[in-house]
Scaffold this active site. Structure first.
Site, PDB file in Angstrom:
ATOM      1  N   HIS A   1       0.832  -1.200   0.000  1.00 33.67           N
ATOM      2  CA  HIS A   1       0.000   0.000   0.000  1.00 33.67           C
ATOM      3  C   HIS A   1       0.872   1.258   0.000  1.00 33.67           C
ATOM      4  O   HIS A   1       1.574   1.526   0.980  1.00 33.67           O
ATOM      5  CB  HIS A   1      -0.898  -0.029   1.239  1.00 33.67           C
ATOM      6  CG  HIS A   1      -1.850   1.106   1.348  1.00 33.67           C
ATOM      7  ND1 HIS A   1      -1.773   2.043   2.354  1.00 33.67           N
ATOM      8  CD2 HIS A   1      -2.905   1.463   0.573  1.00 33.67           C
ATOM      9  CE1 HIS A   1      -2.742   2.927   2.207  1.00 33.67           C
ATOM     10  NE2 HIS A   1      -3.441   2.589   1.140  1.00 33.67           N
ATOM     11  N   ARG A   2       0.864   1.971  -1.105  1.00 35.02           N
ATOM     12  CA  ARG A   2       1.737   3.135  -1.321  1.00 35.02           C
ATOM     13  C   ARG A   2       3.203   2.737  -1.214  1.00 35.02           C
ATOM     14  O   ARG A   2       4.049   3.521  -0.798  1.00 35.02           O
ATOM     15  CB  ARG A   2       1.408   4.273  -0.357  1.00 35.02           C
ATOM     16  CG  ARG A   2      -0.070   4.667  -0.355  1.00 35.02           C
ATOM     17  CD  ARG A   2      -0.369   5.763   0.650  1.00 35.02           C
ATOM     18  NE  ARG A   2      -1.809   5.818   0.928  1.00 35.02           N
ATOM     19  CZ  ARG A   2      -2.364   6.546   1.886  1.00 35.02           C
ATOM     20  NH1 ARG A   2      -1.606   7.303   2.659  1.00 35.02           N
ATOM     21  NH2 ARG A   2      -3.671   6.527   2.083  1.00 35.02           N
TER      22      ARG A   2
ATOM     23  N   GLU B   1       0.441  -0.734  -4.803  1.00 34.89           N
ATOM     24  CA  GLU B   1      -0.657   0.228  -4.954  1.00 34.89           C
ATOM     25  C   GLU B   1      -0.097   1.637  -4.827  1.00 34.89           C
ATOM     26  O   GLU B   1       0.787   1.891  -3.994  1.00 34.89           O
ATOM     27  CB  GLU B   1      -1.715  -0.026  -3.870  1.00 34.89           C
ATOM     28  CG  GLU B   1      -2.971   0.821  -3.998  1.00 34.89           C
ATOM     29  CD  GLU B   1      -2.924   2.118  -3.198  1.00 34.89           C
ATOM     30  OE1 GLU B   1      -3.855   2.926  -3.340  1.00 34.89           O
ATOM     31  OE2 GLU B   1      -1.942   2.337  -2.442  1.00 34.89           O
TER      32      GLU B   1
ATOM     33  N   ASP C   1      -1.136   6.147  -5.789  1.00 34.54           N
ATOM     34  CA  ASP C   1      -2.166   7.145  -6.073  1.00 34.54           C
ATOM     35  C   ASP C   1      -1.636   8.148  -7.086  1.00 34.54           C
ATOM     36  O   ASP C   1      -0.472   8.568  -7.008  1.00 34.54           O
ATOM     37  CB  ASP C   1      -2.549   7.895  -4.795  1.00 34.54           C
ATOM     38  CG  ASP C   1      -2.883   6.945  -3.659  1.00 34.54           C
ATOM     39  OD1 ASP C   1      -4.018   6.455  -3.636  1.00 34.54           O
ATOM     40  OD2 ASP C   1      -2.005   6.696  -2.810  1.00 34.54           O
TER      41      ASP C   1
ATOM     42  N   HIS D   1      -0.794  10.802  -2.595  1.00 37.69           N
ATOM     43  CA  HIS D   1      -2.129  10.457  -2.129  1.00 37.69           C
ATOM     44  C   HIS D   1      -3.011  11.676  -1.893  1.00 37.69           C
ATOM     45  O   HIS D   1      -4.160  11.724  -2.338  1.00 37.69           O
ATOM     46  CB  HIS D   1      -2.044   9.648  -0.830  1.00 37.69           C
ATOM     47  CG  HIS D   1      -3.384   9.325  -0.239  1.00 37.69           C
ATOM     48  ND1 HIS D   1      -4.029  10.162   0.653  1.00 37.69           N
ATOM     49  CD2 HIS D   1      -4.208   8.265  -0.423  1.00 37.69           C
ATOM     50  CE1 HIS D   1      -5.186   9.636   0.989  1.00 37.69           C
ATOM     51  NE2 HIS D   1      -5.330   8.483   0.351  1.00 37.69           N
TER      52      HIS D   1
ATOM     53  N   GLU E   1      -4.496   4.000  -8.317  1.00 41.81           N
ATOM     54  CA  GLU E   1      -5.739   4.642  -7.891  1.00 41.81           C
ATOM     55  C   GLU E   1      -5.785   6.055  -8.448  1.00 41.81           C
ATOM     56  O   GLU E   1      -4.899   6.869  -8.183  1.00 41.81           O
ATOM     57  CB  GLU E   1      -5.873   4.690  -6.374  1.00 41.81           C
ATOM     58  CG  GLU E   1      -7.174   5.367  -5.956  1.00 41.81           C
ATOM     59  CD  GLU E   1      -7.389   5.461  -4.458  1.00 41.81           C
ATOM     60  OE1 GLU E   1      -8.284   6.235  -4.040  1.00 41.81           O
ATOM     61  OE2 GLU E   1      -6.669   4.773  -3.709  1.00 41.81           O
TER      62      GLU E   1
ATOM     63  N   LYS F   1      -7.003   9.513  -8.183  1.00 40.25           N
ATOM     64  CA  LYS F   1      -7.500  10.291  -7.050  1.00 40.25           C
ATOM     65  C   LYS F   1      -8.369  11.451  -7.538  1.00 40.25           C
ATOM     66  O   LYS F   1      -7.970  12.609  -7.530  1.00 40.25           O
ATOM     67  CB  LYS F   1      -6.328  10.810  -6.213  1.00 40.25           C
ATOM     68  CG  LYS F   1      -5.540   9.724  -5.524  1.00 40.25           C
ATOM     69  CD  LYS F   1      -6.369   8.969  -4.507  1.00 40.25           C
ATOM     70  CE  LYS F   1      -6.713   9.854  -3.323  1.00 40.25           C
ATOM     71  NZ  LYS F   1      -7.417   9.080  -2.261  1.00 40.25           N
TER      72      LYS F   1
ATOM     73  N   ASP G   1       0.641  -1.639   4.557  1.00 37.60           N
ATOM     74  CA  ASP G   1       1.830  -0.796   4.679  1.00 37.60           C
ATOM     75  C   ASP G   1       3.013  -1.634   5.157  1.00 37.60           C
ATOM     76  O   ASP G   1       4.156  -1.353   4.833  1.00 37.60           O
ATOM     77  CB  ASP G   1       1.598   0.325   5.703  1.00 37.60           C
ATOM     78  CG  ASP G   1       0.376   1.171   5.394  1.00 37.60           C
ATOM     79  OD1 ASP G   1       0.082   1.384   4.205  1.00 37.60           O
ATOM     80  OD2 ASP G   1      -0.290   1.621   6.349  1.00 37.60           O
TER      81      ASP G   1
END
Length: 242
Positions: A19-20, A45, A47, A60, A113, A115, A231
């Site tokens: 995640h990120r 993943e 953003d 993000h 993603e 945003k 994370d």
């Protein structure tokens, strides 16, 4: 030294998405975080937002305030201005193209993603798809968004795009919308498991990916779950180093 492979407690079929990036140890959504995640994850993943001059930047928040030494909205800054900012550890906000170059030679799936929750960036769907096609990574990229209009526009642009619908724990019309745009998956929080929508989507063989789980001891029943986003990617080792 290569990390020792451990069998995850939920079985080997559930994939791990960083995640990120490896954001528990490195500044989120930076090249350092993405590079560090590669030995441990099947997916990454991130953003994407759009700068004032139409560049795809990986961050993000709609502002740069939380993650950098700057202040202001991403949409009001040019790429050059964004490039002057840095995290506490000196990392820069990358462009999407830089991340695509980084993962190009790996085999990870990239979840982008879009945003557009707050600002409906004009043309972001086309520009993102164009960047992915230039790297010939269409089959390894999944696009997601909370904004249904964004996903509709993306589907109109790219009939072959892999799409996931973002939700928290489901909402009215979710299943119909997923069928309408031909999404391969839903990305949801653990509370989604066991809902009527979850059961219907499993019957349809849609993929279920959960976010964001950082403690292996807090995992829900993983039956019917295809991937988790975390994370703490190293705590969920599911593969050996390449």
């Amino acid at each position: 030294m290569r990390p020792t492979r451990r069998l995850p407690p939920w079985g080997s079929d559930v994939l791990i998405y960083a995640h990120r990036g490896y954001s528990a140890k490195y500044p989120e959504n930076t090249l350092a975080a993405f590079q560090a995640a590669l030995p441990y994850a099947e997916g990454i993943e991130l953003d994407v937002q759009l700068s004032k001059d139409g560049r795809l930047v990986v961050i993000h928040d709609e502002t740069v305030d939380r993650t950098t030494d700057g202040s202001g909205y991403v949409k009001d800054m040019t790429l050059r201005q964004i490039r002057l900012l840095s995290t506490e550890s000196g990392e820069r906000i990358p462009t999407l193209e830089e991340v695509l170059l980084l993962i190009e030679s790996s085999d990870v799936t990239l979840n982008i993603e879009l945003k557009t929750d707050r600002f409906d960036y004009d043309g972001i769907e086309y520009l993102t798809w164009l960047a992915v096609t230039e790297f010939k990574l269409e089959q390894r990229v999944v696009f997601s968004s909370f904004n249904p209009d964004t996903l509709i526009r993306l589907r109109d642009i790219a009939r072959e795009a892999r799409i996931a619908v973002l939700t928290v724990d489901g909402h009215p019309g979710l299943v119909d919308f997923i069928e309408r745009i031909g999404a391969e998956a839903v990305h949801a929080q653990p509370e989604f498991i066991g809902t009527r929508d979850w059961m219907t989507l499993r019957e349809q063989n849609r993929l279920i990916r959960l976010y964001t789980i950082n403690d292996p001891n807090e995992l829900p029943d993983m039956t019917g779950v295809d991937a988790i986003m975390t994370d703490e990617v190293e705590r969920f080792q599911s593969r050996s180093h390449r």
